[in-house]
Scaffold this motif. Structure first.
Motif, PDB file in Angstrom:
ATOM      1  N   PHE A   1       0.831  -1.206   0.000  1.00  0.00           N
ATOM      2  CA  PHE A   1       0.000   0.000   0.000  1.00  0.00           C
ATOM      3  C   PHE A   1       0.868   1.260   0.000  1.00  0.00           C
ATOM      4  O   PHE A   1       0.560   2.255   0.657  1.00  0.00           O
ATOM      5  CB  PHE A   1      -0.946  -0.003   1.214  1.00  0.00           C
ATOM      6  N   ARG A   2       1.944   1.211  -0.779  1.00  0.00           N
ATOM      7  CA  ARG A   2       2.866   2.346  -0.859  1.00  0.00           C
ATOM      8  C   ARG A   2       3.121   2.636  -2.333  1.00  0.00           C
ATOM      9  O   ARG A   2       4.047   2.108  -2.934  1.00  0.00           O
ATOM     10  CB  ARG A   2       4.170   2.009  -0.131  1.00  0.00           C
ATOM     11  N   VAL A   3       2.262   3.441  -2.934  1.00  0.00           N
ATOM     12  CA  VAL A   3       2.366   3.750  -4.365  1.00  0.00           C
ATOM     13  C   VAL A   3       2.246   5.254  -4.574  1.00  0.00           C
ATOM     14  O   VAL A   3       1.744   5.987  -3.724  1.00  0.00           O
ATOM     15  CB  VAL A   3       1.265   3.019  -5.179  1.00  0.00           C
ATOM     16  N   LEU A   4       2.718   5.697  -5.739  1.00  0.00           N
ATOM     17  CA  LEU A   4       2.567   7.103  -6.113  1.00  0.00           C
ATOM     18  C   LEU A   4       1.096   7.428  -6.358  1.00  0.00           C
ATOM     19  O   LEU A   4       0.363   6.636  -6.950  1.00  0.00           O
ATOM     20  CB  LEU A   4       3.356   7.407  -7.380  1.00  0.00           C
TER      21      LEU A   4
ATOM     22  N   ARG B   1      -4.702   0.706  -3.976  1.00  0.00           N
ATOM     23  CA  ARG B   1      -4.909   0.685  -2.528  1.00  0.00           C
ATOM     24  C   ARG B   1      -6.389   0.616  -2.158  1.00  0.00           C
ATOM     25  O   ARG B   1      -6.735   0.189  -1.058  1.00  0.00           O
ATOM     26  CB  ARG B   1      -4.283   1.935  -1.891  1.00  0.00           C
ATOM     27  N   SER B   2      -7.242   1.040  -3.085  1.00  0.00           N
ATOM     28  CA  SER B   2      -8.668   1.126  -2.745  1.00  0.00           C
ATOM     29  C   SER B   2      -9.586   0.408  -3.723  1.00  0.00           C
ATOM     30  O   SER B   2     -10.749   0.169  -3.394  1.00  0.00           O
ATOM     31  CB  SER B   2      -9.093   2.602  -2.680  1.00  0.00           C
ATOM     32  N   THR B   3      -9.084   0.047  -4.923  1.00  0.00           N
ATOM     33  CA  THR B   3      -9.986  -0.373  -5.996  1.00  0.00           C
ATOM     34  C   THR B   3      -9.428  -1.543  -6.783  1.00  0.00           C
ATOM     35  O   THR B   3      -8.218  -1.617  -7.047  1.00  0.00           O
ATOM     36  CB  THR B   3     -10.224   0.812  -6.965  1.00  0.00           C
ATOM     37  N   VAL B   4     -10.328  -2.452  -7.164  1.00  0.00           N
ATOM     38  CA  VAL B   4     -10.045  -3.475  -8.171  1.00  0.00           C
ATOM     39  C   VAL B   4     -11.124  -3.342  -9.235  1.00  0.00           C
ATOM     40  O   VAL B   4     -12.306  -3.534  -8.960  1.00  0.00           O
ATOM     41  CB  VAL B   4     -10.065  -4.897  -7.572  1.00  0.00           C
TER      42      VAL B   4
ATOM     43  N   LEU C   1     -16.345  -5.968  -0.991  1.00  0.00           N
ATOM     44  CA  LEU C   1     -14.971  -5.948  -0.506  1.00  0.00           C
ATOM     45  C   LEU C   1     -14.145  -6.977  -1.270  1.00  0.00           C
ATOM     46  O   LEU C   1     -14.603  -8.078  -1.537  1.00  0.00           O
ATOM     47  CB  LEU C   1     -14.922  -6.258   0.991  1.00  0.00           C
ATOM     48  N   ASP C   2     -12.910  -6.589  -1.635  1.00  0.00           N
ATOM     49  CA  ASP C   2     -12.009  -7.531  -2.269  1.00  0.00           C
ATOM     50  C   ASP C   2     -11.436  -8.471  -1.216  1.00  0.00           C
ATOM     51  O   ASP C   2     -11.362  -8.133  -0.028  1.00  0.00           O
ATOM     52  CB  ASP C   2     -10.875  -6.766  -2.959  1.00  0.00           C
ATOM     53  N   SER C   3     -11.001  -9.656  -1.649  1.00  0.00           N
ATOM     54  CA  SER C   3     -10.490 -10.643  -0.698  1.00  0.00           C
ATOM     55  C   SER C   3      -9.160 -10.219  -0.082  1.00  0.00           C
ATOM     56  O   SER C   3      -8.806 -10.653   1.014  1.00  0.00           O
ATOM     57  CB  SER C   3     -10.325 -12.002  -1.392  1.00  0.00           C
ATOM     58  N   PHE C   4      -8.394  -9.365  -0.793  1.00  0.00           N
ATOM     59  CA  PHE C   4      -7.119  -8.901  -0.250  1.00  0.00           C
ATOM     60  C   PHE C   4      -7.287  -7.519   0.365  1.00  0.00           C
ATOM     61  O   PHE C   4      -7.713  -6.577  -0.304  1.00  0.00           O
ATOM     62  CB  PHE C   4      -6.044  -8.866  -1.334  1.00  0.00           C
ATOM     63  N   GLN C   5      -6.980  -7.405   1.647  1.00  0.00           N
ATOM     64  CA  GLN C   5      -7.056  -6.155   2.386  1.00  0.00           C
ATOM     65  C   GLN C   5      -5.750  -5.971   3.168  1.00  0.00           C
ATOM     66  O   GLN C   5      -5.041  -6.937   3.451  1.00  0.00           O
ATOM     67  CB  GLN C   5      -8.236  -6.165   3.372  1.00  0.00           C
ATOM     68  N   PRO C   6      -5.407  -4.736   3.544  1.00  0.00           N
ATOM     69  CA  PRO C   6      -4.216  -4.556   4.389  1.00  0.00           C
ATOM     70  C   PRO C   6      -4.419  -5.228   5.738  1.00  0.00           C
ATOM     71  O   PRO C   6      -5.500  -5.131   6.319  1.00  0.00           O
ATOM     72  CB  PRO C   6      -4.120  -3.032   4.522  1.00  0.00           C
ATOM     73  N   ASP C   7      -3.391  -5.938   6.216  1.00  0.00           N
ATOM     74  CA  ASP C   7      -3.552  -6.606   7.506  1.00  0.00           C
ATOM     75  C   ASP C   7      -3.483  -5.590   8.640  1.00  0.00           C
ATOM     76  O   ASP C   7      -3.060  -4.442   8.467  1.00  0.00           O
ATOM     77  CB  ASP C   7      -2.507  -7.710   7.693  1.00  0.00           C
TER      78      ASP C   7
ATOM     79  N   TYR D   1      -7.145   2.432   4.220  1.00  0.00           N
ATOM     80  CA  TYR D   1      -7.652   1.945   2.942  1.00  0.00           C
ATOM     81  C   TYR D   1      -8.527   0.708   3.109  1.00  0.00           C
ATOM     82  O   TYR D   1      -8.258  -0.164   3.936  1.00  0.00           O
ATOM     83  CB  TYR D   1      -6.505   1.603   1.996  1.00  0.00           C
ATOM     84  N   VAL D   2      -9.579   0.656   2.284  1.00  0.00           N
ATOM     85  CA  VAL D   2     -10.427  -0.525   2.148  1.00  0.00           C
ATOM     86  C   VAL D   2     -10.549  -0.795   0.656  1.00  0.00           C
ATOM     87  O   VAL D   2     -10.948   0.078  -0.118  1.00  0.00           O
ATOM     88  CB  VAL D   2     -11.819  -0.308   2.768  1.00  0.00           C
ATOM     89  N   ARG D   3     -10.194  -1.989   0.224  1.00  0.00           N
ATOM     90  CA  ARG D   3     -10.218  -2.333  -1.194  1.00  0.00           C
ATOM     91  C   ARG D   3     -11.578  -2.892  -1.594  1.00  0.00           C
ATOM     92  O   ARG D   3     -12.066  -3.849  -1.003  1.00  0.00           O
ATOM     93  CB  ARG D   3      -9.133  -3.369  -1.506  1.00  0.00           C
TER      94      ARG D   3
END
Length: 507
Positions: A131-134, A235-238, A249-255, A266-268
């Motif tokens: 979750f560290r992107v420009l 970080r937020s969208t698929v 909600l996507d299956s992958f979220q920040p732990d 963030y919530v994906r």
């Protein structure tokens, strides 16, 4: 202003008076009052001047970079709605993004702005899993400036100069416009001058391009019926299409540990691209829809950003997805790779793609060499000698000693190694053919009013030959009849496997 005037009229706090009486005390009070009044007047003029100067400066900046209420008439007159995105990282990642952009443009019925091929890692996105992107605006501006620098230095090569999309465009499956044509029209500048004069970034022409790039990057905000910048990122969208899971909600979220450590909120969510940015949305009315990165990859059972790999309910999009599963190189590159295999190697061979110095791969030499060794030993036991091996690696030949490559090179009775270098005649000749071919400017939308195309083709032909070594090597590996050994996890290896699957060498 009134506040400063009130301060000027207010009596200052008196200094402590001398306790010794006499005639000097009134004179001291008068002198102090005069000094305080003078200081108050000076303060009034200073702050008034500063406020006026700041106001004038802000006004001059706004005049220099106005925020338009709508697109310029020349842009609106095109009758097209465009989609742009930002390529980054290595070529294989840029190609993957290009494919996603084709799908997005088709879903949203927009004309795709075809970007240049950027230098390897000239722009880096960051890490989606961490979750560290420009941010979108930052990476859009970074790519814009990189593209302008390629123009200025005579090294501009379009993605369509390398990848053959002519069949997609000619069949009207997609609509495209070259970035140079798009920038010329949108920014109102002669890109052909930018290609030819080698001016510095301080020249008026490049200042105009930089200003235009800042606007198109979304730093001035969205502009109704003109620009809509897509700032949702991995970080937020698929992004999905017709999956019936819009908003879930996507299956992958920040732990939880990452959330606490990085203070993430963030919530994906999985979002339908068509519903979010298509008809009826705020974005749909904008002439330009500007994405950030469109790169994606599988991670922990999900896609990091773009998850449109089939569209069974939309046959047009499904056909495009199937078509772009494999996009070939342009004919000049294909011919060069086949020529090397037939006239230089001239024997059945195995290809070894060994990525050893970049990123995670520098820590896995043992595994990479072990896979190659198993393949070579199998061939040595069962086939004629010597075994011909084409080596495609980022490890310089001078560093092969004390590695398995050095062992192979030293065993001339059993193995004959082949490799290609940038200074080889075949590579230089192919780069020249690409420069003369100008595929990027020969495909896609060009308005009838755009009268500079011939000049643009001439002036924007690369003054410095493109680096085509990687592409030719991939074609050679596709011709390896004894098999292919690729580096696990390498996108280059995946590209070669795709070429072999589609039997490029025999086509």
């Amino acid at each position: 202003m009134n506040h400063i005037a009130a301060l000027a009229g207010r009596s200052p706090t008196p200094w402590p008076r001398k306790r010794s009486g006499g005639a000097a005390a009134p004179r001291s009070r008068s002198l102090l009052l005069c000094m305080a009044s003078l200081l108050a007047v000076l303060a009034f003029f200073y702050f008034s001047y500063a406020r006026v100067s700041t106001s004038l400066l802000r006004g001059s900046l706004e005049a220099a970079a106005p925020r338009p209420s709508r697109c310029e008439p020349r842009v609106r007159a095109l009758g097209q709605r465009f989609l742009s995105y930002v390529p980054h990282s290595g070529f294989s990642n840029q190609l993957s993004e290009f494919k996603n952009a084709i799908v997005a443009a088709a879903v949203l019925n927009r004309t795709l702005v075809v970007p240049p091929v950027l230098d390897h890692h000239a722009v880096a996105l960051g890490s989606c899993p961490k979750f560290r992107v420009l941010d979108g605006g930052e990476i859009r501006l970074a790519v814009w400036e990189s593209a302008v620098e390629l123009l200025r230095t005579g090294r501009y090569v379009s993605m369509a100069d390398i990848i053959d999309i002519s069949s997609l465009v000619s069949s009207s499956m997609i609509r495209t416009i070259d970035f140079r044509v798009f920038a010329s029209i949108w920014c109102g500048v002669n890109i052909d001058l930018a290609c030819n004069n080698g001016a510095t970034g301080e020249s008026p022409l490049f200042a105009s391009l930089k200003q235009c790039g800042s606007f198109l990057s979304g730093f001035s905000g969205n502009v109704d019926e003109c620009l809509y910048s897509v700032d949702e990122d991995c970080r937020s969208t698929v992004w999905t299409y017709q999956n019936g899971n819009d908003g879930e909600l996507d299956s992958f979220q920040p732990d939880e540990q990452l959330k606490r450590k990085k203070k993430l909120t963030y919530v994906r969510r999985r979002r339908d691209l068509y519903k979010a940015l298509g008809p009826g949305s705020q974005a749909d009315s904008a002439t330009l829809l500007a994405f950030g990165s469109l790169f994606t990859s599988a991670y922990k059972g999900s896609q990091l950003y773009f998850d449109i790999h089939e569209a069974p309910k939309d046959q047009r999009i499904q056909s495009i997805i199937e078509k772009i599963e494999f996009l070939p190189f342009v004919p000049q590159i294909l011919s060069a790779g086949k020529e090397f295999a037939l006239t230089t190697i001239k024997a059945p061979f195995v290809c070894a793609q060994l990525r050893l110095l970049d990123g995670q791969f520098k820590n896995h030499w043992k595994t990479t060499f072990l896979t190659l060794k198993e393949k070579v030993e199998s061939l040595r036991q069962n086939g004629p000698l010597p075994i011909h091996i084409f080596v495609m690696t980022d490890l310089p030949e001078g560093n092969w000693s004390k590695t398995y490559l050095g062992d192979l090179a030293g065993d001339v009775d059993n193995f004959k190694l082949h490799f290609l270098q940038e200074e080889d005649e075949l590579v230089i000749r192919t780069a020249k053919e690409l420069a003369n071919g100008g595929h990027g400017l020969r495909v896609g939308f060009v308005p009838n009013s755009f009268a500079r195309m011939d000049k643009l083709k001439k002036q924007c032909a690369p003054r410095k030959l493109a680096d085509v070594l990687l592409y030719i090597e991939e074609v050679i590996c596709s011709c390896a009849s004894l098999g292919f050994v690729g580096t696990a996890g390498s996108t280059i290896a995946e590209s070669i496997e795709s070429m072999r699957k589609h039997d490029v060498c025999s086509s």
